[in-house]
Design a protein around this motif. Structure first.
Motif, PDB file in Angstrom:
ATOM      1  N   UNK A  68     -24.389  30.200 -44.469  1.00  0.00           N
ATOM      2  CA  UNK A  68     -23.639  30.908 -45.552  1.00  0.00           C
ATOM      3  C   UNK A  68     -22.526  31.926 -44.080  1.00  0.00           C
ATOM      4  N   UNK A  69     -22.882  32.862 -44.196  1.00  0.00           N
ATOM      5  CA  UNK A  69     -22.826  34.187 -43.456  1.00  0.00           C
ATOM      6  C   UNK A  69     -22.446  33.683 -42.107  1.00  0.00           C
ATOM      7  N   UNK A  70     -22.162  32.851 -41.549  1.00  0.00           N
ATOM      8  CA  UNK A  70     -21.447  32.254 -40.370  1.00  0.00           C
ATOM      9  C   UNK A  70     -20.065  32.040 -40.966  1.00  0.00           C
ATOM     10  N   UNK A  71     -20.156  30.964 -42.285  1.00  0.00           N
ATOM     11  CA  UNK A  71     -18.601  30.597 -42.785  1.00  0.00           C
ATOM     12  C   UNK A  71     -18.291  31.151 -43.088  1.00  0.00           C
ATOM     13  N   UNK A  72     -18.214  32.428 -43.720  1.00  0.00           N
ATOM     14  CA  UNK A  72     -17.612  33.004 -44.167  1.00  0.00           C
ATOM     15  C   UNK A  72     -17.227  34.611 -42.783  1.00  0.00           C
ATOM     16  N   UNK A  73     -18.098  34.648 -42.311  1.00  0.00           N
ATOM     17  CA  UNK A  73     -18.008  35.571 -41.150  1.00  0.00           C
ATOM     18  C   UNK A  73     -18.468  36.388 -41.506  1.00  0.00           C
ATOM     19  N   UNK A  74     -19.439  36.520 -42.006  1.00  0.00           N
ATOM     20  CA  UNK A  74     -20.199  38.125 -42.448  1.00  0.00           C
ATOM     21  C   UNK A  74     -21.664  38.454 -41.949  1.00  0.00           C
ATOM     22  N   UNK A  75     -21.257  39.276 -41.668  1.00  0.00           N
ATOM     23  CA  UNK A  75     -22.212  39.578 -40.581  1.00  0.00           C
ATOM     24  C   UNK A  75     -24.035  40.658 -41.525  1.00  0.00           C
ATOM     25  N   UNK A  76     -25.073  39.431 -40.797  1.00  0.00           N
ATOM     26  CA  UNK A  76     -26.550  40.088 -40.994  1.00  0.00           C
ATOM     27  C   UNK A  76     -26.812  40.761 -40.495  1.00  0.00           C
ATOM     28  N   UNK A  77     -27.329  41.728 -41.262  1.00  0.00           N
ATOM     29  CA  UNK A  77     -28.654  42.731 -40.772  1.00  0.00           C
ATOM     30  C   UNK A  77     -30.363  42.223 -41.827  1.00  0.00           C
ATOM     31  N   UNK A  78     -31.380  42.384 -40.629  1.00  0.00           N
ATOM     32  CA  UNK A  78     -32.764  42.239 -41.078  1.00  0.00           C
ATOM     33  C   UNK A  78     -33.348  43.732 -40.419  1.00  0.00           C
ATOM     34  N   UNK A  79     -33.756  44.198 -41.487  1.00  0.00           N
ATOM     35  CA  UNK A  79     -35.869  44.933 -40.360  1.00  0.00           C
ATOM     36  C   UNK A  79     -37.074  44.468 -40.778  1.00  0.00           C
ATOM     37  N   UNK A  80     -37.778  44.360 -39.665  1.00  0.00           N
ATOM     38  CA  UNK A  80     -39.079  43.322 -39.627  1.00  0.00           C
ATOM     39  C   UNK A  80     -40.251  44.181 -39.995  1.00  0.00           C
ATOM     40  N   UNK A  81     -39.873  45.483 -40.597  1.00  0.00           N
ATOM     41  CA  UNK A  81     -40.788  46.687 -41.198  1.00  0.00           C
ATOM     42  C   UNK A  81     -41.872  46.460 -40.054  1.00  0.00           C
ATOM     43  N   UNK A  82     -42.259  46.039 -38.969  1.00  0.00           N
ATOM     44  CA  UNK A  82     -42.719  46.017 -37.572  1.00  0.00           C
ATOM     45  C   UNK A  82     -42.010  47.001 -35.982  1.00  0.00           C
ATOM     46  N   UNK A  83     -42.758  48.031 -35.864  1.00  0.00           N
ATOM     47  CA  UNK A  83     -41.903  48.128 -34.490  1.00  0.00           C
ATOM     48  C   UNK A  83     -40.871  48.598 -34.933  1.00  0.00           C
ATOM     49  N   UNK A  84     -40.223  48.868 -36.285  1.00  0.00           N
ATOM     50  CA  UNK A  84     -38.964  49.214 -37.221  1.00  0.00           C
ATOM     51  C   UNK A  84     -37.932  48.165 -35.482  1.00  0.00           C
ATOM     52  N   UNK A  85     -38.408  47.280 -36.162  1.00  0.00           N
ATOM     53  CA  UNK A  85     -37.478  45.891 -35.679  1.00  0.00           C
ATOM     54  C   UNK A  85     -36.567  45.729 -36.120  1.00  0.00           C
ATOM     55  N   UNK A  86     -35.737  45.284 -35.842  1.00  0.00           N
ATOM     56  CA  UNK A  86     -34.073  46.030 -36.544  1.00  0.00           C
ATOM     57  C   UNK A  86     -33.352  44.485 -35.414  1.00  0.00           C
ATOM     58  N   UNK A  87     -32.646  42.985 -36.205  1.00  0.00           N
ATOM     59  CA  UNK A  87     -31.972  42.406 -36.160  1.00  0.00           C
ATOM     60  C   UNK A  87     -30.758  42.445 -36.668  1.00  0.00           C
ATOM     61  N   UNK A  88     -29.267  41.861 -35.816  1.00  0.00           N
ATOM     62  CA  UNK A  88     -27.703  42.102 -36.457  1.00  0.00           C
ATOM     63  C   UNK A  88     -27.395  40.805 -35.520  1.00  0.00           C
ATOM     64  N   UNK A  89     -26.796  40.483 -35.949  1.00  0.00           N
ATOM     65  CA  UNK A  89     -25.731  39.210 -36.179  1.00  0.00           C
ATOM     66  C   UNK A  89     -24.114  39.585 -36.799  1.00  0.00           C
ATOM     67  N   UNK A  90     -23.410  39.696 -35.525  1.00  0.00           N
ATOM     68  CA  UNK A  90     -21.468  40.018 -36.018  1.00  0.00           C
ATOM     69  C   UNK A  90     -21.179  38.588 -35.954  1.00  0.00           C
ATOM     70  N   UNK A  91     -21.298  38.231 -37.363  1.00  0.00           N
ATOM     71  CA  UNK A  91     -20.373  36.957 -37.347  1.00  0.00           C
ATOM     72  C   UNK A  91     -19.159  37.498 -37.784  1.00  0.00           C
ATOM     73  N   UNK A  92     -19.277  38.627 -38.004  1.00  0.00           N
ATOM     74  CA  UNK A  92     -17.468  38.521 -38.253  1.00  0.00           C
ATOM     75  C   UNK A  92     -16.607  38.857 -36.930  1.00  0.00           C
ATOM     76  N   UNK A  93     -17.277  38.910 -35.932  1.00  0.00           N
ATOM     77  CA  UNK A  93     -16.531  39.675 -34.800  1.00  0.00           C
ATOM     78  C   UNK A  93     -17.177  38.081 -33.585  1.00  0.00           C
ATOM     79  N   UNK A  94     -18.032  37.528 -34.339  1.00  0.00           N
ATOM     80  CA  UNK A  94     -18.108  36.220 -33.552  1.00  0.00           C
ATOM     81  C   UNK A  94     -18.706  35.126 -34.103  1.00  0.00           C
ATOM     82  N   UNK A  95     -18.001  34.132 -34.841  1.00  0.00           N
ATOM     83  CA  UNK A  95     -18.745  33.907 -35.649  1.00  0.00           C
ATOM     84  C   UNK A  95     -18.674  32.305 -35.259  1.00  0.00           C
ATOM     85  N   UNK A  96     -18.915  31.306 -33.524  1.00  0.00           N
ATOM     86  CA  UNK A  96     -19.616  31.025 -33.543  1.00  0.00           C
ATOM     87  C   UNK A  96     -20.440  30.748 -32.931  1.00  0.00           C
ATOM     88  N   UNK A  97     -20.833  32.491 -32.898  1.00  0.00           N
ATOM     89  CA  UNK A  97     -22.099  32.377 -32.174  1.00  0.00           C
ATOM     90  C   UNK A  97     -23.633  32.040 -33.207  1.00  0.00           C
TER      91      UNK A  97
END
Length: 773
Positions: free
Chosen positions: A246-275
């Motif tokens: 849904x975020x990709x469809x609407x061009x909304x960025x997604x952020x995820x933090x995994x609380x292990x080793x400070x793992x941070x995941x970022x997907x910029x569907x706002x800048x790259x909706x084809x990713x």
């Protein structure tokens, strides 16, 4: 016990306010609002009043006059000027929190926000604050999500939070979720919204207490304006994927933090909706929401979970903990420090996205153990043993010494025949498929040597496993020679003080068939015999087939076969076998031997080495494969050993026995190299007979080898925990085989009816193992 009417009244009050998370506002300059305020005071619903407005006005004026040193008189004058004749009781706003009964007098919205965020400047400028106030953030999952949400609200890193979580607060959540015990049983979304309201009553929160669903996902993303970012902190695989679609469809960025080793995941569907979602790591998997929402078992979820979590990049403690899930843990652990760090990192990243200060996608690690490391030098574990290579010169020298005591008149046979005979001999089984043999043909005599470089290990106590394999190779050699109408005469060694030369085989023109067992038939199964680790249903094996196996073993003088086939017996041996395998993997030497010397992780590795155990020959579920990979790191094994844990490592061996029709034990009269060599011949005869009967066989020798070390070596080299557990296991093992008391256990195995393995173990080519002198 009846607690009385007051208890029930107070309990009902708590129930009545469970769904409230927005405060009530009273502005007393408005007559209607003043009446409502007074009515509320009279109702008895207000538990306490906090009126610190004068101090708030002092702070507001102080923040507006940073260059002045204000006196008490200055404050009085400025506050009076600020009130402009209005009664201070009617200035600002009174905020009532119905869930706690507290009434608080405070500055109204604009001045409240100005003062509360004054210390943000110029980390966040006033202009940036106004930009952030227009942003809407959706948070899915409220463990790490609670920390992210509260941090965003504290900074006013957005103007609206949409909180999605269907779960209620439980006591075991309070190791990481900052809330009070009075909130137990409260929906997490309401608890977070209340905490934010108590920090900033003007901050907008919207609660989705069903979590994120097919029915509300459009509202979550779009109602009241499209989200500007999504923070994914949920546990559900299908929701993680669904929200990204849904975020990709609407061009909304997604952020995820995994609380292990400070793992941070970022997907910029706002800048790259084809990713692709999850950085393309789910490529090749079915991305069908109807399929995803019906994933139930761990096996179904794992192919999606692993790329999302990043198995190889987990911390050692997380890897070790994951082995314990469904054993000593119900889910993966999280610490408050990691959750707090995750909240800070995710909130900071979100703000920087909104202010166009960060434009990338990717996975990052804010690993405090790497950033602030323990710099003590730790010695790398090195195997405490080694073997010298067995050279052609040494083999030739030992052969020359042996030839002085061997018959001189021998029948010479051609190199092609010798090559064919040895090619059959090396089809024998060996521990971990280590193939511990070398061969030398000299002066009409074929010499068999033990190449310890290939077999030396903690598990091979007193060369037991190697001697069994070498004995099995001799059995194959005699069977193949007989098929070729070549007689054999086997002379056993070792020479005193040297365990490298095992046997010398001389050939004759006449086959002495009376010395062999069922030669004509068993020889045809040398290249068909295989280890079958596949799991089938537990079905009964015909008694006549079991009797044929008994006869094959008994054909070797002194050898015996004992069978377990009752349910309780198989359950008990499964427990012993599982514990033995766990202890082996948690022992430093056993760990290195299994992971570095024995296991071949890919077909390419197996084909290149032509030895070891190809992982493809083990019928593993995805979760079991993950378990093996989690413990591949020695530090993970050390943690499990320290914790006296690792029960998850017993699943595979226990499962093997659970699918067995019978478990068998081959014994010999005593503990000696000759017993194990001839015991190896008995094992091979039985195994070939099993192949002929179409019965699957898998060795289970780890327990026996460690029992031998315990009984005959006083547990030398065993850590205290390992020795303690094997000391407890040994009497249980002996009790299962009362008929074997006084005999030496040689070979433990399981029999089953299972599908043929898809991959057969390789053998090192004959020309690498055989030398002609």
């Amino acid at each position: 016990m009846d607690m009385g009417p007051k208890y029930h009244q107070l309990l009902q009050n708590s129930i009545n306010t469970k769904e409230q998370y927005r405060p009530d506002f009273f502005r007393l300059a408005n007559e209607e609002s003043k009446k409502s305020f007074n009515d509320l005071l009279e109702s008895g619903s207000v538990f306490c009043i906090n009126d610190e407005l004068y101090d708030q006005l002092r702070e507001l004026n102080k923040s507006r006059n940073p260059t002045r040193k204000l006196t008490t008189e200055d404050y009085s004058h400025l506050i009076a000027q600020h009130l402009n004749g209005q009664d201070i009781k009617e200035y600002g706003v009174w905020v009532f929190y119905p869930w706690s009964g507290r009434m608080v007098h405070m500055l109204d919205e604009a001045e409240f926000i100005e003062l509360r965020t004054a210390a943000n400047r110029n980390k966040i400028t006033i202009a940036e604050r106004e930009v952030l106030a227009t942003k809407k953030v959706g948070v899915i999952g409220l463990s790490v999500g609670q920390s992210v949400s509260v941090t965003l609200a504290l900074e006013r890193g957005c103007g609206e939070l949409r909180l999605a979580d269907f779960d209620t607060l439980e006591l075991n959540n309070l190791n990481r979720i900052r809330t009070g015990v009075h909130n137990l049983g409260l929906l997490k979304a309401y608890a977070v919204a209340r905490e934010i309201a108590e920090i900033d009553p003007f901050f907008k929160t919207v609660c989705y207490t069903e979590g994120l669903t097919d029915e509300n996902i459009d509202d979550f993303f779009m109602k009241g304006g499209k989200l500007d970012a999504v923070i994914d902190e949920c546990d559900s695989v299908n929701v993680k994927i669904q929200c990204r679609i849904k975020a990709k469809e609407l061009h909304v960025p997604v952020i995820m933090e995994a609380s292990d080793r400070g793992t941070l995941d970022v997907e910029r569907f706002d800048l790259d909706p084809q990713r692709p979602i999850i950085h393309g790591w789910l490529e090749g998997l079915t991305i069908d929401l109807n399929v995803l929402k019906n994933l139930k078992t761990t096996e179904e979820k794992l192919p999606y979970m692993l790329p999302i979590s990043g198995l190889e990049t987990l911390s050692n403690r997380m890897k070790a903990s994951m082995v314990e899930i469904e054993n000593t843990l119900t889910t993966w652990p999280q610490l408050a420090s990691a959750v707090a760090l995750g909240g800070a990192v995710a909130a900071d990243t979100c703000r920087r996205i909104f202010l166009d200060q960060y434009t990338d996608s990717g996975r990052y690690f804010i690993d405090l153990e790497k950033i602030i490391p323990d710099t003590r030098v730790r010695e790398e574990f090195v195997l405490p043993y080694a073997a010298d290579p067995l050279t052609e010169e040494e083999m030739s020298s030992l052969a020359n010494d042996a030839l002085r005591n061997l018959p001189a008149n021998v029948t010479e046979i051609g190199t092609n025949e010798i090559t064919e005979i040895v090619g059959a001999a090396i089809q024998a089984p060996s521990a971990g498929n280590n193939q511990p043999w070398k061969w030398l043909y000299k002066q009409g005599t074929l010499f068999l040597f033990h190449d310890k470089v290939r077999s030396i290990s903690f598990g091979d106590f007193e060369n037991i496993a190697s001697d069994i394999a070498l004995g099995a190779a001799i059995e194959n050699l005699e069977l193949q020679s007989s098929k070729m109408n070549v007689g054999t005469s086997v002379h056993y060694f070792p020479i005193p003080g040297n365990t490298k030369l095992i046997a010398a085989i001389q050939f004759t023109a006449t086959v002495n068939s009376s010395s062999l067992y069922n030669t004509a038939e068993l020889g045809n199964y040398i290249f068909l015999r295989e280890t079958n680790r596949n799991f089938g249903p537990r079905v009964r094996i015909d008694e006549d087939k079991i009797n044929l196996l008994r006869e094959a073993v008994a054909s070797v003088p002194g050898a015996g076969l004992f069978i377990l086939d009752k349910e309780d017996e198989l359950d008990e041996i499964a427990d012993i076998f599982g514990s033995a395998e766990r202890l082996r993997l948690l022992h430093p030497e056993g760990h290195i031997e299994f992971y570095q010397k024995e296991l071949r992780w890919t077909p390419e590795q197996s084909q290149a080495s032509k030895d070891g155990i190809d992982l493809a020959t083990i019928e593993l579920l995805e979760s079991e494969m993950v378990g093996l990979r989690l413990v591949k790191d020695m530090e993970v094994a050390k943690l499990l050993s320290t914790w006296r844990a690792g029960k998850g490592l017993e699943r595979i061996p226990r499962k093997a026995v659970k699918s067995a029709s019978v478990v068998g034990l081959v014994t010999m009269p005593d503990f000696s190299p000759m017993s194990f060599l001839t015991g190896g011949r008995a094992v091979q005869r039985m195994w070939l007979q099993a192949a002929k009967c179409d019965v699957s066989l898998q060795p289970m020798v780890a327990a026996l080898l460690h029992f031998a070390r315990l009984v005959h070596g006083d547990g030398v080299g065993m850590p205290a925990l390992m020795k303690e557990e094997f000391t407890e296991l040994y009497p249980r093992f002996v009790k299962l085989f009362p008929g074997a008391i006084g005999k030496e256990p040689v070979f433990l195995f399981r029999l089953s009816i299972a599908n043929k393995p898809s991959v057969k173990s390789y053998r090192i080519p004959v020309d690498k193992m055989l030398t002609f002198a």
